[in-house]
Write a protein that holds these residues in place. Structure first.
Motif, mmCIF file in Angstrom:
data_model
loop_
_atom_site.group_PDB
_atom_site.id
_atom_site.type_symbol
_atom_site.label_atom_id
_atom_site.label_comp_id
_atom_site.label_asym_id
_atom_site.label_seq_id
_atom_site.Cartn_x
_atom_site.Cartn_y
_atom_site.Cartn_z
ATOM 1 N N GLY A 192 6.873 -5.543 -6.852
ATOM 2 C CA GLY A 192 6.395 -4.352 -7.552
ATOM 3 C C GLY A 192 4.929 -4.052 -7.368
ATOM 4 N N ALA A 193 4.199 -4.921 -6.635
ATOM 5 C CA ALA A 193 2.755 -4.752 -6.520
ATOM 6 C C ALA A 193 2.371 -3.460 -5.807
ATOM 7 C CB ALA A 193 2.147 -5.953 -5.787
ATOM 8 N N GLY B 48 15.795 -11.760 26.803
ATOM 9 C CA GLY B 48 14.395 -11.379 26.657
ATOM 10 C C GLY B 48 14.176 -10.214 25.717
ATOM 11 N N GLY B 49 15.265 -9.635 25.168
ATOM 12 C CA GLY B 49 15.142 -8.506 24.257
ATOM 13 C C GLY B 49 14.658 -8.930 22.883
ATOM 14 N N ARG B 50 14.308 -7.938 22.074
ATOM 15 C CA ARG B 50 13.716 -8.215 20.758
ATOM 16 C C ARG B 50 14.529 -7.555 19.646
ATOM 17 N NH1 ARG B 50 7.420 -7.532 20.232
ATOM 18 N NH2 ARG B 50 7.631 -9.609 21.198
ATOM 19 N N LEU B 51 14.749 -8.320 18.586
ATOM 20 C CA LEU B 51 15.373 -7.821 17.368
ATOM 21 C C LEU B 51 14.297 -7.634 16.307
ATOM 22 C CD1 LEU B 51 17.825 -7.253 15.451
ATOM 23 C CD2 LEU B 51 17.865 -9.728 15.001
ATOM 24 N N VAL B 52 14.272 -6.449 15.695
ATOM 25 C CA VAL B 52 13.334 -6.169 14.603
ATOM 26 C C VAL B 52 14.146 -5.714 13.396
ATOM 27 C CG1 VAL B 52 11.340 -4.839 13.820
ATOM 28 C CG2 VAL B 52 11.527 -5.500 16.230
ATOM 29 N N VAL B 53 14.059 -6.478 12.323
ATOM 30 C CA VAL B 53 14.787 -6.195 11.086
ATOM 31 C C VAL B 53 13.788 -5.907 9.975
ATOM 32 C CG1 VAL B 53 16.261 -7.189 9.285
ATOM 33 C CG2 VAL B 53 16.788 -7.598 11.703
ATOM 34 N N VAL B 54 14.014 -4.847 9.247
ATOM 35 C CA VAL B 54 13.340 -4.628 7.965
ATOM 36 C C VAL B 54 14.442 -4.657 6.918
ATOM 37 C CG1 VAL B 54 12.001 -3.056 6.525
ATOM 38 C CG2 VAL B 54 11.460 -3.280 8.965
ATOM 39 N N GLY B 55 14.388 -5.632 6.033
ATOM 40 C CA GLY B 55 15.466 -5.812 5.067
ATOM 41 C C GLY B 55 14.957 -5.876 3.646
ATOM 42 N N LEU B 56 15.886 -5.962 2.733
ATOM 43 C CA LEU B 56 15.563 -6.110 1.326
ATOM 44 C C LEU B 56 16.355 -7.258 0.739
ATOM 45 C CD1 LEU B 56 17.449 -3.387 -0.673
ATOM 46 C CD2 LEU B 56 17.385 -3.291 1.785
ATOM 47 N N ALA B 57 15.828 -7.824 -0.338
ATOM 48 C CA ALA B 57 16.455 -8.966 -0.971
ATOM 49 C C ALA B 57 16.302 -8.845 -2.474
ATOM 50 C CB ALA B 57 15.834 -10.273 -0.469
ATOM 51 N N ALA B 58 16.971 -9.732 -3.186
ATOM 52 C CA ALA B 58 16.977 -9.696 -4.650
ATOM 53 C C ALA B 58 15.879 -10.599 -5.196
ATOM 54 C CB ALA B 58 18.336 -10.144 -5.182
ATOM 55 N N ASN B 59 15.266 -10.173 -6.283
ATOM 56 C CA ASN B 59 14.260 -10.988 -6.943
ATOM 57 C C ASN B 59 14.925 -12.130 -7.696
ATOM 58 O OD1 ASN B 59 12.050 -9.408 -6.122
ATOM 59 N ND2 ASN B 59 12.426 -7.952 -7.770
ATOM 60 N N GLY B 60 14.429 -13.345 -7.436
ATOM 61 C CA GLY B 60 15.014 -14.508 -8.105
ATOM 62 C C GLY B 60 14.065 -15.242 -9.009
ATOM 63 N N THR B 61 12.760 -14.957 -8.902
ATOM 64 C CA THR B 61 11.747 -15.646 -9.684
ATOM 65 C C THR B 61 10.747 -14.624 -10.226
ATOM 66 O OG1 THR B 61 10.201 -15.974 -7.843
ATOM 67 C CG2 THR B 61 11.960 -17.624 -8.117
ATOM 68 N N PRO B 62 9.944 -14.999 -11.240
ATOM 69 C CA PRO B 62 8.888 -14.088 -11.709
ATOM 70 C C PRO B 62 7.921 -13.696 -10.598
ATOM 71 C CG PRO B 62 9.246 -15.822 -13.312
ATOM 72 C CD PRO B 62 10.068 -16.197 -12.111
ATOM 73 N N TRP B 63 7.614 -14.642 -9.671
ATOM 74 C CA TRP B 63 6.744 -14.320 -8.543
ATOM 75 C C TRP B 63 7.366 -13.241 -7.664
ATOM 76 C CZ3 TRP B 63 2.041 -14.333 -6.911
ATOM 77 C CH2 TRP B 63 1.747 -14.233 -5.543
ATOM 78 N N ASP B 64 8.668 -13.313 -7.470
ATOM 79 C CA ASP B 64 9.354 -12.279 -6.682
ATOM 80 C C ASP B 64 9.147 -10.904 -7.300
ATOM 81 O OD1 ASP B 64 10.346 -14.128 -4.874
ATOM 82 O OD2 ASP B 64 12.286 -14.331 -5.881
ATOM 83 N N TRP B 65 9.323 -10.811 -8.596
ATOM 84 C CA TRP B 65 9.148 -9.526 -9.276
ATOM 85 C C TRP B 65 7.717 -9.020 -9.120
ATOM 86 C CZ3 TRP B 65 12.886 -6.459 -11.050
ATOM 87 C CH2 TRP B 65 14.145 -7.015 -11.291
ATOM 88 N N LEU B 66 6.747 -9.916 -9.217
ATOM 89 C CA LEU B 66 5.348 -9.522 -9.115
ATOM 90 C C LEU B 66 5.026 -8.997 -7.723
ATOM 91 C CD1 LEU B 66 2.529 -9.447 -10.386
ATOM 92 C CD2 LEU B 66 2.197 -11.803 -9.598
ATOM 93 N N VAL B 67 5.456 -9.723 -6.690
ATOM 94 C CA VAL B 67 5.154 -9.310 -5.320
ATOM 95 C C VAL B 67 5.861 -8.005 -4.983
ATOM 96 C CG1 VAL B 67 5.414 -9.928 -2.886
ATOM 97 C CG2 VAL B 67 4.707 -11.661 -4.546
ATOM 98 N N ALA C 56 0.755 2.642 -5.173
ATOM 99 C CA ALA C 56 0.575 3.323 -3.882
ATOM 100 C C ALA C 56 1.835 4.080 -3.484
ATOM 101 C CB ALA C 56 0.191 2.315 -2.805
ATOM 102 N N ALA C 57 3.010 3.512 -3.811
ATOM 103 C CA ALA C 57 4.268 4.181 -3.478
ATOM 104 C C ALA C 57 4.398 5.507 -4.224
ATOM 105 C CB ALA C 57 5.443 3.265 -3.817
ATOM 106 N N ARG C 58 4.018 5.511 -5.488
ATOM 107 C CA ARG C 58 4.092 6.763 -6.252
ATOM 108 C C ARG C 58 3.179 7.820 -5.655
ATOM 109 N NH1 ARG C 58 4.005 2.950 -10.840
ATOM 110 N NH2 ARG C 58 6.138 2.780 -11.648
ATOM 111 N N LEU C 59 1.997 7.403 -5.178
ATOM 112 C CA LEU C 59 1.075 8.343 -4.549
ATOM 113 C C LEU C 59 1.680 8.920 -3.278
ATOM 114 C CD1 LEU C 59 -1.686 9.684 -4.395
ATOM 115 C CD2 LEU C 59 -2.545 7.627 -3.243
ATOM 116 N N GLN C 60 2.273 8.072 -2.459
ATOM 117 C CA GLN C 60 2.912 8.550 -1.232
ATOM 118 C C GLN C 60 4.046 9.520 -1.541
ATOM 119 O OE1 GLN C 60 2.260 8.356 1.860
ATOM 120 N NE2 GLN C 60 1.052 6.533 2.290
ATOM 121 N N ALA C 61 4.829 9.204 -2.550
ATOM 122 C CA ALA C 61 5.936 10.086 -2.916
ATOM 123 C C ALA C 61 5.424 11.460 -3.327
ATOM 124 C CB ALA C 61 6.755 9.450 -4.032
ATOM 125 N N ARG C 62 4.335 11.498 -4.092
ATOM 126 C CA ARG C 62 3.769 12.789 -4.508
ATOM 127 C C ARG C 62 3.261 13.569 -3.302
ATOM 128 N NH1 ARG C 62 1.681 9.780 -8.959
ATOM 129 N NH2 ARG C 62 -0.372 9.614 -7.967
#
Length: 210
Positions: free
Chosen positions: A146-147, A125-144, A151-157
């Motif tokens: 980097g979108a 009954g327990g729960r697994l929560v994964v946050v992972g990363l993967a490699a871009n394989g298509t132009p759509w992957d790159w677009l999503v 906002a990430a740059r703003l958070q970093a500042r």
């Protein structure tokens, strides 16, 4: 002290793409969760957040340097503990957890073997929560992926450019997004896979009680 009586959570001391998705992990904590394990806990930031709503939280990491930071940062938080171990090693962890979390960890091992090891640490009954990363394989992957960069740059500042303690291990994922999704369907049937901005995905899987 009851969780409802705790003072307001302190602000994050730094920001990075993984910290950005801590809220997703916290929102996935199951009702009645009493014991949690954060795999690849690093300096213990997520452990401390989980400890505000779970009775017992353990962080595990194979880096002694990271665990020193984790223990220092968690001094005075009695429901936290830390273990130096490789979660992939047989018998390294006792198991029986109501929640197992793994943020930017699973790609450090072969996916199916790592997923099976993590699910083996769960109580029925327990729960697994994964946050992972993967490699871009298509132009759509790159677009999503980097979108979210503006906002990430703003958070970093806002955090003064602080992105975390030095020495945290960094490794690119050998799997594309599609490969991760297919592997998750095969070894974690019924899991909920979501693609996110900033080169991240999430997986939530509930272990059957039978």
């Amino acid at each position: 002290m009851p969780f409802t009586d705790l003072p307001a959570a302190p602000p994050d001391p730094y920001w990075n793409h993984n910290v950005h998705y801590h809220r997703l992990v916290l929102d996935a904590v199951p009702d009645g969760c009493a014991r949690a394990l954060d795999v690849g806990c690093g300096d213990g930031l997520l452990v401390r957040k989980l400890a505000r709503r779970i009775d017992e939280v353990t962080g595990v990491d194979r880096s002694a340097a990271m665990l020193r930071l984790a223990r220092e940062g968690s001094a005075g938080i009695p429901n936290t503990s830390f273990l130096e171990a490789d979660f992939m090693a047989d018998g390294a962890l006792p198991g029986g957890y109501d929640l197992v979390t793994a943020v930017a960890v699973i790609h450090h091992a072969e996916f199916t073997a790592a997923a099976r090891r993590l699910t083996g640490l769960l109580a029925p009954g327990g729960r697994l929560v994964v946050v992972g990363l993967a490699a871009n394989g298509t132009p759509w992957d790159w677009l999503v992926s980097g979108a979210g960069l503006p906002a990430a740059r703003l958070q970093a500042r806002r955090h003064g450019g602080k992105s975390g303690p030095p020495g945290m291990p960094i490794l690119d994922s050998p799997m594309t997004w599609g490969e991760v999704r297919r592997a998750a369907r095969a070894c974690l049937p019924g899991s909920r896979y979501r693609r996110h901005l900033l080169w991240r995905y999430s997986l939530v899987w509930d272990k059957p009680r039978g």
